[in-house]
Design a protein around this motif. Sequence first.
Motif, PDB file in Angstrom:
ATOM      1  N   VAL A 507      -6.369  -0.544  -6.209  1.00 32.24           N
ATOM      2  CA  VAL A 507      -5.029  -0.507  -5.606  1.00 32.24           C
ATOM      3  C   VAL A 507      -4.991  -1.336  -4.323  1.00 32.24           C
ATOM      4  O   VAL A 507      -3.980  -2.003  -4.028  1.00 32.24           O
ATOM      5  CB  VAL A 507      -4.570   0.947  -5.335  1.00 32.24           C
ATOM      6  CG1 VAL A 507      -4.403   1.702  -6.639  1.00 32.24           C
ATOM      7  CG2 VAL A 507      -5.507   1.685  -4.403  1.00 32.24           C
ATOM      8  N   ASN A 508      -6.077  -1.357  -3.564  1.00 36.72           N
ATOM      9  CA  ASN A 508      -6.081  -2.169  -2.348  1.00 36.72           C
ATOM     10  C   ASN A 508      -6.150  -3.655  -2.666  1.00 36.72           C
ATOM     11  O   ASN A 508      -5.556  -4.479  -1.954  1.00 36.72           O
ATOM     12  CB  ASN A 508      -7.255  -1.761  -1.449  1.00 36.72           C
ATOM     13  CG  ASN A 508      -6.962  -0.516  -0.623  1.00 36.72           C
ATOM     14  OD1 ASN A 508      -6.271  -0.594   0.395  1.00 36.72           O
ATOM     15  ND2 ASN A 508      -7.457   0.616  -1.078  1.00 36.72           N
ATOM     16  N   ARG A 509      -6.871  -4.034  -3.729  1.00 35.33           N
ATOM     17  CA  ARG A 509      -6.924  -5.442  -4.135  1.00 35.33           C
ATOM     18  C   ARG A 509      -5.530  -5.931  -4.504  1.00 35.33           C
ATOM     19  O   ARG A 509      -5.108  -7.028  -4.086  1.00 35.33           O
ATOM     20  CB  ARG A 509      -7.879  -5.606  -5.318  1.00 35.33           C
ATOM     21  CG  ARG A 509      -7.852  -7.013  -5.933  1.00 35.33           C
ATOM     22  CD  ARG A 509      -8.933  -7.168  -6.981  1.00 35.33           C
ATOM     23  NE  ARG A 509      -8.892  -6.130  -7.998  1.00 35.33           N
ATOM     24  CZ  ARG A 509      -8.064  -6.125  -9.045  1.00 35.33           C
ATOM     25  NH1 ARG A 509      -7.188  -7.116  -9.203  1.00 35.33           N
ATOM     26  NH2 ARG A 509      -8.112  -5.151  -9.933  1.00 35.33           N
ATOM     27  N   LEU A 510      -4.795  -5.130  -5.263  1.00 33.97           N
ATOM     28  CA  LEU A 510      -3.443  -5.519  -5.653  1.00 33.97           C
ATOM     29  C   LEU A 510      -2.520  -5.576  -4.440  1.00 33.97           C
ATOM     30  O   LEU A 510      -1.721  -6.504  -4.288  1.00 33.97           O
ATOM     31  CB  LEU A 510      -2.897  -4.529  -6.687  1.00 33.97           C
ATOM     32  CG  LEU A 510      -3.599  -4.519  -8.052  1.00 33.97           C
ATOM     33  CD1 LEU A 510      -3.109  -3.345  -8.905  1.00 33.97           C
ATOM     34  CD2 LEU A 510      -3.381  -5.831  -8.780  1.00 33.97           C
ATOM     35  N   ALA A 511      -2.634  -4.571  -3.555  1.00 39.07           N
ATOM     36  CA  ALA A 511      -1.756  -4.529  -2.383  1.00 39.07           C
ATOM     37  C   ALA A 511      -2.015  -5.712  -1.456  1.00 39.07           C
ATOM     38  O   ALA A 511      -1.070  -6.300  -0.889  1.00 39.07           O
ATOM     39  CB  ALA A 511      -1.951  -3.213  -1.640  1.00 39.07           C
ATOM     40  N   LEU A 512      -3.282  -6.092  -1.282  1.00 34.30           N
ATOM     41  CA  LEU A 512      -3.619  -7.213  -0.398  1.00 34.30           C
ATOM     42  C   LEU A 512      -2.985  -8.518  -0.868  1.00 34.30           C
ATOM     43  O   LEU A 512      -2.601  -9.374  -0.050  1.00 34.30           O
ATOM     44  CB  LEU A 512      -5.138  -7.365  -0.316  1.00 34.30           C
ATOM     45  CG  LEU A 512      -5.868  -6.363   0.579  1.00 34.30           C
ATOM     46  CD1 LEU A 512      -7.350  -6.314   0.243  1.00 34.30           C
ATOM     47  CD2 LEU A 512      -5.663  -6.736   2.048  1.00 34.30           C
TER      48      LEU A 512
END
Length: 587
Positions: A507-512
């Motif tokens: 989820v953090n990879r996508l959000a970044l």
Amino acid sequence: MSRLMAMEQCPAFLSAASNVSMPRAPREAWASHSAASKPHGLCPLKAASGASASDARPSRLILSPDAAMRKKAHQQQKRSNERTDRAPNVARKTRTRGQNETEDGFVLLIRAKLDLLEQLGRGAVVLKRGKGKLFHDGSPIIYEGAVQSTSGRLDAGDVVVVLDAMGEYVGWGIFNGRSEMYRVRLLHNCATDGALDPEKIDLAALVQTRIRAAARARRALGLSPRSDETNTYGLVNGEGDRLSGLAIDVFKSHCVVSSSALWCELYAPLILTALREAFSDEDSGSDCTVSWRLSRDRLVQDGMNVSVAAHLASCRSKHETRVLGRPASSASADDFPVLDREALLSKDGELEWPQDSYESGGTAASMHIAENGIKYSIDLGEARQKTGFYSDQRENRLHVRSLCRPGMEVLDLYCYSGAFALNCAVSGARVLGVDSSEPAIRAATANAAVNGLSEQCSFVQQEVVKYMSEALREGGPQQFDVVILDPPKLAPKRAGLARALGMYRRVNRLALQLVRPGGLLVTHSCSAAVTSTPGLLLKTVHESAKEAGRTISLLRTGYAAPCHVISPSYPEGQYLTSLTLYVDQQV
């Protein structure tokens, strides 16, 4: 000539050896022993010149490997016999040379205290050797593996005194032999609360003292149910307020109790009385109502029957009761849905529940609350997450507000009822909120309207990972100046930590990738299994950044609002982490 042989022929050595006394039986065995015939037994050193082997007195014995093993086995058996001879149900230190008298003193002390407690009708728990320090330091939860023995006929909910293996009082608390994890929840710890007098243990007085102390601590923070600026906050935070398993949140004139421990259910009327007294101290000038919620999964883990938990949850969700503006003596048995001890501790199939039993009162109406000057409309009867509103994020929301300026574009992922989004909109930013819950999206839309921010805020009902994946697939994805990521608890237990870290990375990879170069990512974890390991969330997001082709710099680390107090003796209570990160392209 070897050094050993030279020593054996030295007159001084021979003179000293001749004075060594041996028990009769070993000496006779020695005289008849021949090193040649028993090469793996006890081997005598070379006898003095001119003396027979039977007259020689050995200065030392050399054990062959087989003999050494037999001696070791004999010593182990001897220690085992000593343990078997000990009195049952009493924790002792392992006997070693020179410790017998001290150990006997510990045993006598423990026996004397157990006898005293038995006369007082009080049960006891004795800790294993080496386990006392953790609890003398203030840790409030005693697990099964730390318990050596119990005294008395104990059942879940009984008040017990806890002693360490040396007979010292550790404190007292609530015993639970049914729990999958916990044996005792300590409510009074001698190290932090003073000496223990077994004759003066009073659970009702202690709970009242704890809740009043919690209310005073919140007043010291400037929090009050009468405030127009902020009138919602955490009043009791479990182990942080030394009431393990109990959480209470304040919503203006309403309190929501969250119970995750069996003892809270067994003593629910006592807790309500203490809560009434605490609000009387507030002198709010108006009636206060209370709702009682159950953490069903944790209560089942704590030993409650699944069907009992389900039934009681259903009753409580439909009930409220007045706890202020009436004398304590006016409370009646029908005033609150409380099951008796037999029902609470029953097993599957033992009881059948009559329709609508234990239901009274009305459903808590929706109300308006305030946090940092922003109004929220909440429906406590419909809310199903925690106690209805995440007041633990108050300081982090205020921080995000300070980062936003007019014209900025903000993406609020897992927006729930829109609290982060509204704080950004108040500063002039335009905000898009995404959540998979239809009730959450309705609440967020209503809250934007209440604050006159409908034109600046829009909300979309969609699964968050799906939304981000689709946004990135659509050619040039829309990017934002600030992306807020506040997912639910992905690691409820440490056993699931590895899987949860994989989800955090994703989820953090996508959000970044949705953050404009030079923008900000404000990401969170509310999993204690993550927060309890320093730097773990930051390391995980750093891995996400490398996968996303981004570089990140840490600007701020935040935690739960100060009303969610943490005990120094229980750092595990620190569950929430907030990271503010500057995001740029890799160069």
